[in-house]
Motif scaffolding. Structure first.
Motif, mmCIF file in Angstrom:
data_model
loop_
_atom_site.group_PDB
_atom_site.id
_atom_site.type_symbol
_atom_site.label_atom_id
_atom_site.label_comp_id
_atom_site.label_asym_id
_atom_site.label_seq_id
_atom_site.Cartn_x
_atom_site.Cartn_y
_atom_site.Cartn_z
ATOM 1 N N TYR A 26 109.514 74.266 51.880
ATOM 2 C CA TYR A 26 109.716 74.063 50.613
ATOM 3 C C TYR A 26 109.338 75.023 49.683
ATOM 4 O O TYR A 26 108.313 75.396 49.651
ATOM 5 N N SER B 115 113.467 69.043 43.106
ATOM 6 C CA SER B 115 114.086 68.699 44.282
ATOM 7 C C SER B 115 115.447 68.855 44.199
ATOM 8 O O SER B 115 116.164 69.374 43.252
ATOM 9 N N PHE C 112 116.673 76.470 47.989
ATOM 10 C CA PHE C 112 116.972 75.375 49.173
ATOM 11 C C PHE C 112 117.953 76.002 50.077
ATOM 12 O O PHE C 112 117.791 75.509 51.250
ATOM 13 N N PHE D 16 115.285 67.916 50.008
ATOM 14 C CA PHE D 16 114.092 68.455 49.364
ATOM 15 C C PHE D 16 113.577 67.510 48.365
ATOM 16 O O PHE D 16 114.464 67.539 47.137
#
Length: 362
Positions: free
Chosen positions: A284, A294, A323, A356
């Motif tokens: 992450y 997120s 990401f 995520f």
């Protein structure tokens, strides 16, 4: 087991006794027919008929021999076993306990003869603490027997039942490992009982991340099951464990043969989604964690003939480019079973979506 031997003797004794007194009544004949039908059903592995006739023989035998006789207790043991096979555990447990009481009274609490009803009562008990207590009694009895296989069987039965309960601990875990050591000394390598015990021991070491102990055990499982003309579920699982174990050790070349083995065993469908055998979760991004971001990334890629991930491409994403970067970085470490077509591995395209998410405190 003890019960089947005793029942064969019981049937012979009933027949001889009635014939010698010329009193083969209709009632005795009905019992004889039910018991014979039960034995036939067992021989034919027909569990439904075995249950039916075991129940009939028990009910008739209770009247003929008396509710608390040793013969009736043996019939109760047979009926309980048939009920357990059909997953009717509550009724089976009552019968096992009935048989146990009579067996203990007739043979003594520490006699080998009580093992069958003792283990049966433990396996069907709805109370884990009661089951543990019964198994401990059974293990104490079997440990004093000259038959080491019998002791290993008792340890294995205790592990199988108690490992599924909240009571699972190191002592219960050792039941399986100690049982395997006995099987290894007493049984040939290709014994199915020994191979299954090796799988369980290997699985325990796998979960505990004791790679050096798990690898040889699971390789032995694969070796023995490979001689069968059908695929056993333990064989597939052993291959899958070995993929992860070798990847943990950084030995991707050794995990490859197990990826291929799994792929060759599966009946592939054209639209079947491939499932990873080994995966590393993406990191992450720390900067996103600090900002509470997120998101997700959807990636397509090829699984080549050896089960490696090739040519990962971002199809869509949300939340930021990091990401996507972390998703691709992680995917390159994943391993799959290659898809097989006409008996040969091929490269096949698949996709995954990496999520995520930060859980926010309320």
């Amino acid at each position: 087991m003890t019960s089947s031997i005793r029942l064969r003797h019981l049937f012979a004794a009933v027949t001889l006794s009635c014939l010698s007194m010329s009193c083969f009544s209709a009632f005795a004949s009905e019992f004889s027919q039910s018991y014979t039908a039960y034995k036939q059903a067992v021989a034919e592995k027909n569990s439904e008929l075995a249950l039916k006739y075991a129940g009939e023989a028990y009910e008739l035998g209770s009247v003929q021999f008396g509710a608390k006789s040793l013969d009736t207790a043996t019939l109760a043991l047979n009926y309980a076993t048939a009920l357990e096979v059909q997953d009717q555990k509550e009724q089976a447990n009552s019968l096992y306990l009935l048989a146990l009481e009579v067996y203990q009274s007739s043979h003594g609490e520490d006699a080998l003869e009580v093992l069958d009803p003792l283990i049966g009562a433990a396996q069907t008990s709805s109370n884990p603490k009661t089951a543990r207590s019964l198994f401990e009694d059974a293990i104490d009895i079997s440990s004093d027997a000259e038959n080491r296989i019998l002791h290993a069987d008792t340890l294995s039965a205790a592990f199988t039942t108690l490992s599924k309960t909240r009571l699972y601990n190191r002592k219960i875990r050792n039941y399986a490992l100690d049982g395997y050591e006995i099987y290894k000394e007493e049984l040939p390598q290709d014994s199915l009982t020994r191979v299954k015990a090796a799988y369980i021991a290997g699985s325990i070491h796998f979960v505990e991340k004791k790679n050096s102990r798990a690898i040889p055990l699971l390789n032995e499982v694969v070796k023995q099951f490979s001689a069968l003309n059908y695929t056993h579920p333990y064989e597939l699982k052993a291959h899958a464990y070995l993929v992860e174990l070798y990847e943990r050790e950084g030995e991707s070349d050794k995990s490859t043969e197990h990826c291929i083995a799994i792929g060759s065993m599966r009946p592939w469908l054209d639209d079947q989604e491939q499932v990873p055998l080994y995966r590393q979760p993406p990191e992450y991004p720390l900067s996103y964690v600090r900002r509470g971001k997120s998101g997700w990334a959807e990636v397509s890629f090829l699984v080549d003939e050896l089960g490696f991930v090739k040519e990962p491409k971002i199809l869509d994403s949300e939340g930021g480019s990091k990401f996507s970067d972390e998703s691709i970085k992680a995917l390159k470490q994943w391993r799959y079973a290659p898809k097989f077509v006409d008996g040969s591995p091929i490269a096949a395209e698949t996709r995954v979506r990496m999520e995520f998410t930060i859980e926010r405190k309320r």
